[in-house]
Design a protein around this motif. Structure first.
Motif, PDB file in Angstrom:
ATOM      1  N   ALA B 219      31.833  33.859  47.041  1.00  0.00           N
ATOM      2  CA  ALA B 219      31.879  35.248  46.563  1.00  0.00           C
ATOM      3  C   ALA B 219      31.242  36.179  47.598  1.00  0.00           C
ATOM      4  N   ARG B 220      30.189  35.692  48.255  1.00  0.00           N
ATOM      5  CA  ARG B 220      29.557  36.477  49.323  1.00  0.00           C
ATOM      6  C   ARG B 220      30.545  36.751  50.453  1.00  0.00           C
ATOM      7  N   SER B 221      31.333  35.732  50.802  1.00  0.00           N
ATOM      8  CA  SER B 221      32.257  35.937  51.922  1.00  0.00           C
ATOM      9  C   SER B 221      33.367  36.924  51.532  1.00  0.00           C
ATOM     10  N   VAL B 222      33.773  36.906  50.254  1.00  0.00           N
ATOM     11  CA  VAL B 222      34.763  37.902  49.816  1.00  0.00           C
ATOM     12  C   VAL B 222      34.123  39.293  49.822  1.00  0.00           C
ATOM     13  N   HIS B 223      32.872  39.358  49.381  1.00  0.00           N
ATOM     14  CA  HIS B 223      32.162  40.642  49.372  1.00  0.00           C
ATOM     15  C   HIS B 223      31.984  41.161  50.808  1.00  0.00           C
ATOM     16  N   HIS B 224      31.740  40.251  51.730  1.00  0.00           N
ATOM     17  CA  HIS B 224      31.602  40.610  53.135  1.00  0.00           C
ATOM     18  C   HIS B 224      32.921  41.192  53.660  1.00  0.00           C
ATOM     19  N   ALA B 225      34.049  40.595  53.195  1.00  0.00           N
ATOM     20  CA  ALA B 225      35.365  41.073  53.636  1.00  0.00           C
ATOM     21  C   ALA B 225      35.738  42.398  52.969  1.00  0.00           C
ATOM     22  N   LEU B 226      35.309  42.571  51.712  1.00  0.00           N
ATOM     23  CA  LEU B 226      35.660  43.773  50.951  1.00  0.00           C
ATOM     24  C   LEU B 226      34.402  44.418  50.370  1.00  0.00           C
ATOM     25  N   PRO B 227      33.521  44.939  51.230  1.00  0.00           N
ATOM     26  CA  PRO B 227      32.227  45.431  50.735  1.00  0.00           C
ATOM     27  C   PRO B 227      32.339  46.600  49.757  1.00  0.00           C
ATOM     28  N   GLU B 228      33.460  47.328  49.804  1.00  0.00           N
ATOM     29  CA  GLU B 228      33.609  48.511  48.950  1.00  0.00           C
ATOM     30  C   GLU B 228      34.171  48.169  47.571  1.00  0.00           C
ATOM     31  N   HIS B 229      34.625  46.932  47.401  1.00  0.00           N
ATOM     32  CA  HIS B 229      35.330  46.585  46.163  1.00  0.00           C
ATOM     33  C   HIS B 229      34.331  46.321  45.028  1.00  0.00           C
ATOM     34  N   GLY B 230      34.415  47.155  43.983  1.00  0.00           N
ATOM     35  CA  GLY B 230      33.443  47.096  42.893  1.00  0.00           C
ATOM     36  C   GLY B 230      33.433  45.781  42.138  1.00  0.00           C
ATOM     37  N   GLU B 231      34.618  45.233  41.839  1.00  0.00           N
ATOM     38  CA  GLU B 231      34.672  44.009  41.051  1.00  0.00           C
ATOM     39  C   GLU B 231      34.202  42.790  41.841  1.00  0.00           C
ATOM     40  N   VAL B 232      34.435  42.804  43.160  1.00  0.00           N
ATOM     41  CA  VAL B 232      33.933  41.709  43.996  1.00  0.00           C
ATOM     42  C   VAL B 232      32.400  41.727  43.961  1.00  0.00           C
ATOM     43  N   ALA B 233      31.829  42.924  44.149  1.00  0.00           N
ATOM     44  CA  ALA B 233      30.370  43.066  44.076  1.00  0.00           C
ATOM     45  C   ALA B 233      29.886  42.693  42.675  1.00  0.00           C
ATOM     46  N   GLY B 234      30.658  43.098  41.656  1.00  0.00           N
ATOM     47  CA  GLY B 234      30.292  42.801  40.274  1.00  0.00           C
ATOM     48  C   GLY B 234      30.241  41.305  40.007  1.00  0.00           C
ATOM     49  N   LEU B 235      31.246  40.577  40.504  1.00  0.00           N
ATOM     50  CA  LEU B 235      31.269  39.129  40.297  1.00  0.00           C
ATOM     51  C   LEU B 235      30.096  38.462  41.018  1.00  0.00           C
ATOM     52  N   LEU B 236      29.851  38.867  42.262  1.00  0.00           N
ATOM     53  CA  LEU B 236      28.723  38.283  43.009  1.00  0.00           C
ATOM     54  C   LEU B 236      27.416  38.572  42.272  1.00  0.00           C
ATOM     55  N   ALA B 237      27.270  39.792  41.780  1.00  0.00           N
ATOM     56  CA  ALA B 237      26.059  40.162  41.039  1.00  0.00           C
ATOM     57  C   ALA B 237      25.935  39.327  39.766  1.00  0.00           C
ATOM     58  N   LEU B 238      27.050  39.178  39.052  1.00  0.00           N
ATOM     59  CA  LEU B 238      27.029  38.397  37.807  1.00  0.00           C
ATOM     60  C   LEU B 238      26.580  36.962  38.076  1.00  0.00           C
ATOM     61  N   MET B 239      27.111  36.371  39.146  1.00  0.00           N
ATOM     62  CA  MET B 239      26.723  34.999  39.490  1.00  0.00           C
ATOM     63  C   MET B 239      25.223  34.929  39.811  1.00  0.00           C
ATOM     64  N   LEU B 240      24.743  35.855  40.635  1.00  0.00           N
ATOM     65  CA  LEU B 240      23.331  35.838  41.035  1.00  0.00           C
ATOM     66  C   LEU B 240      22.420  36.028  39.818  1.00  0.00           C
ATOM     67  N   LEU B 241      22.789  36.967  38.948  1.00  0.00           N
ATOM     68  CA  LEU B 241      21.940  37.289  37.802  1.00  0.00           C
ATOM     69  C   LEU B 241      21.950  36.182  36.762  1.00  0.00           C
ATOM     70  N   THR B 242      23.059  35.442  36.680  1.00  0.00           N
ATOM     71  CA  THR B 242      23.130  34.310  35.752  1.00  0.00           C
ATOM     72  C   THR B 242      22.402  33.111  36.344  1.00  0.00           C
ATOM     73  N   ASP B 243      22.659  32.863  37.620  1.00  0.00           N
ATOM     74  CA  ASP B 243      22.057  31.711  38.286  1.00  0.00           C
ATOM     75  C   ASP B 243      20.537  31.853  38.381  1.00  0.00           C
ATOM     76  N   ALA B 244      20.054  33.088  38.394  1.00  0.00           N
ATOM     77  CA  ALA B 244      18.609  33.336  38.487  1.00  0.00           C
ATOM     78  C   ALA B 244      17.860  32.657  37.343  1.00  0.00           C
ATOM     79  N   ARG B 245      18.517  32.479  36.197  1.00  0.00           N
ATOM     80  CA  ARG B 245      17.850  31.930  35.016  1.00  0.00           C
ATOM     81  C   ARG B 245      18.011  30.421  34.886  1.00  0.00           C
ATOM     82  N   ARG B 246      18.653  29.824  35.892  1.00  0.00           N
ATOM     83  CA  ARG B 246      19.049  28.426  35.736  1.00  0.00           C
ATOM     84  C   ARG B 246      17.881  27.474  35.444  1.00  0.00           C
TER      85      ARG B 246
END
Lengths: 132, 415
Positions: B219-246
């Motif tokens: 997801a980071r590499s997609v975000h790196h390719a498309l830094p302006e894309h809101g949903e790409v950033a949203g998915l990466l954020a969702l993963m990080l925020l969920t994984d933070a509680r693992r």
């Protein structure tokens, strides 16, 4: 999702109904199972499959006082069906597991006719769910 | 045997570069399987040469050059064989010169993802191919991660490649019209990989590739390719925020710990900070999507120091938005949970009623589990016990079943 498909076979006369089958019928049955497993493997869904030894070989084990195994012959005389073997498949939906079970159920028996054996389909439990 | 730090750095670099190089080669030559072989060979050469001679100045160009030369060798031998068979056909890609643009590595990874998540593939195939071709994992590693035998996974990967070949999906760049839909498919596959890692059972986890980390990396590499894309950033954020509680979500015996009972000091603060920043920036840009909304909800949970500090009115509002954007009954269910937190359990139970008529959710364990919690909070213990037991028989998660049975048993004992 993973499912266990358990093939239940009728006990028949004597120890195991397959003991009455002709050599050709046995050969057809074994060939079917081999091809079926190969197909599941090629479809990328097979996790594991085993056939079990005849129910007459089964033993019942309980821990004794000091945890020692207490082994007895199984009282299988009254059982009408027994577990003949199982598959574990990894598929996307329960319906896909049912379709595979239906294929297993058509394994040929005497005279090459499908046995239509009952296949019990149970989902294998997984890990913790995603938090909301 | 311990390895030097340099070797490990080199290994890491090779893994980062592999999909970019594969993307560049496939873009140029089309033939995915041959390209994969060529890139593998280039990586092997690099692993030896770079340790002896150091990493070249432009490692990506170096790898593309070596892989392109292998492709030329491959095509020459195919051509020679065809000549011998007297069926001479012109073949593209017979020249050695491959211009290496300075910037296209972003597009190359993305194009590779578009191919691996092509709509003609089943989801398990897309997942397997993505992890293999973009993630650079071996079939054995992917197989272990999914707890299936290696030949099964190898079959999935080779079937996926076959589909790509036969449907001529190959490596066509999606048209601008297709692009949004295809990107949606890529994000969905990454989301599934993340969930698989997050929900996989314990067991021999030490020997397994961590699929959640792998999904975050992709997801980071997609975000790196498309830094302006809101949903790409949203998915990466969702993963990080969920994984933070693992670490906090299961106890030492693997037992499930619900959000409001977790030790919040175990949450990964760095992941929370990064996720919150990502989703805040994405939302500020205006075009809101479902991943961003889910990430925003996860952020509100993660930012609460104590469960009672959770901003439930805000979460309720976000689920309201999410409901308008997607026809997912799970969203309606979570909306009811948030409503119960704001307006009380009776309101939540009312909102659950229509879900009994939704065939997608009527027999789902989550509906019964939520109902059980709300009955418990409302003080109706018999109804709560019955619903907990119903939920326990329906879940396919072992830790969750144990959790639900324990809840029912505690309430029954307290009668």
């Amino acid at each position: 999702m993973k499912f266990m498909l358990m093939m239940n076979a009728p006990r028949g006369n004597g120890d195991w109904s397959v003991s009455d089958w002709t050599a050709e019928d046995l050969k057809a049955h074994i060939g079917f199972m081999k091809r079926f497993n190969q197909e599941l493997n090629e479809e990328g869904v097979l996790v594991g499959a085993e056939g079990l030894a005849s129910p007459g070989q089964a033993r019942i084990v309980r821990a004794g006082k000091a945890g020692t195994p207490e082994v007895t012959d199984g009282p299988f005389a009254e059982a009408k069906e027994f577990l003949a073997g199982y598959w574990i498949v990894d598929v996307e939906t329960p319906e896909q597991a049912y379709a595979i079970a239906a294929r297993a159920s058509t394994a040929p028996g005497p005279g090459g006719k499908p046995l239509y054996l009952a296949i019990e389909v149970r989902e294998v439990m997984g890990g913790p769910p995603v938090d909301p | 045997m311990s390895r030097t730090r340099d070797e490990r750095v080199g290994e890491h670099l090779l893994r980062e570069l592999a999909p970019q190089v594969l993307g560049a080669i496939v873009r140029r030559y089309g033939d995915f399987s041959a390209a994969e072989d060529a890139v593998q060979e280039a990586l092997i050469v690099a692993a030896q040469k770079w340790v002896e001679q150091g990493v070249p100045e432009n490692p990506r160009a170096w790898l593309i050059h070596v892989a392109a030369r292998r492709m030329s060798d491959h095509f020459r031998s195919v051509l020679a064989r065809r000549r011998r068979e007297a069926v001479v056909q012109p073949l593209a890609g017979d020249d050695l010169e491959l211009r290496v643009d300075p910037e296209p590595e972003r597009d190359d990874t993305l194009l590779l993802l578009f191919m691996c998540c092509h709509p003609s593939l089943t989801r398990p195939s897309a997942i397997a191919l993505t992890l293999r071709a973009v993630g650079g994992l071996t079939a054995a590693e992917i197989a272990r991660a999914f707890l299936v035998p290696e030949p099964t996974m190898a079959q999935r990967i080779s079937r996926a490649k076959q589909v790509i070949r036969t449907t001529r999906a190959r490596f066509q760049e999606p048209t601008p019209a297709e692009r949004a839909e295809r990107l949606g498919a890529v994000l969905h596959v990454l989301y599934l990989i993340f969930n698989e890692g997050y929900t996989s059972s314990e067991g021999s986890s030490l020997q397994r590739v961590d699929l959640s980390s792998e999904a975050i990396r992709l997801a980071r590499s997609v975000h790196h390719a498309l830094p302006e894309h809101g949903e790409v950033a949203g998915l990466l954020a969702l993963m990080l925020l969920t994984d933070a509680r693992r670490l906090a979500r299961t106890g030492k015996d693997g037992e499930l710990i619900p959000l409001d009972e977790q030790d919040r000091t175990l949450w990964d603060r760095a992941a929370v900070v990064e996720g919150v920043a990502l989703v805040s920036e994405a939302l500020s840009r205006g075009s809101v999507g479902t991943y961003q909304l889910q990430a925003a909800i996860a952020a509100l949970h993660d930012e609460a120091a104590r469960p009672e500090d959770t901003d439930w009115p805000q979460i309720l509002a976000l689920y309201g938005l999410l409901r308008r954007m997607s026809d997912n009954p799970m969203v309606t269910l979570n909306h009811a949970v948030a409503a119960a937190m704001v307006h009380g359990p009776t309101r939540g139970l009312e909102l659950l009623l229509p879900l009994d008529a939704d065939p997608r959710l009527a027999d789902h364990h989550r509906l019964a589990a939520v109902r059980a919690h709300l009955h418990e909070r409302a003080g109706d213990h018999p109804a709560a016990i019955a619903a907990y037991r119903t939920a326990a028989t329906r879940t396919s998660s072992l830790p969750e079943r144990n959790y639900l049975l324990t809840k029912a048993a505690r309430l029954a004992a307290a009668k």
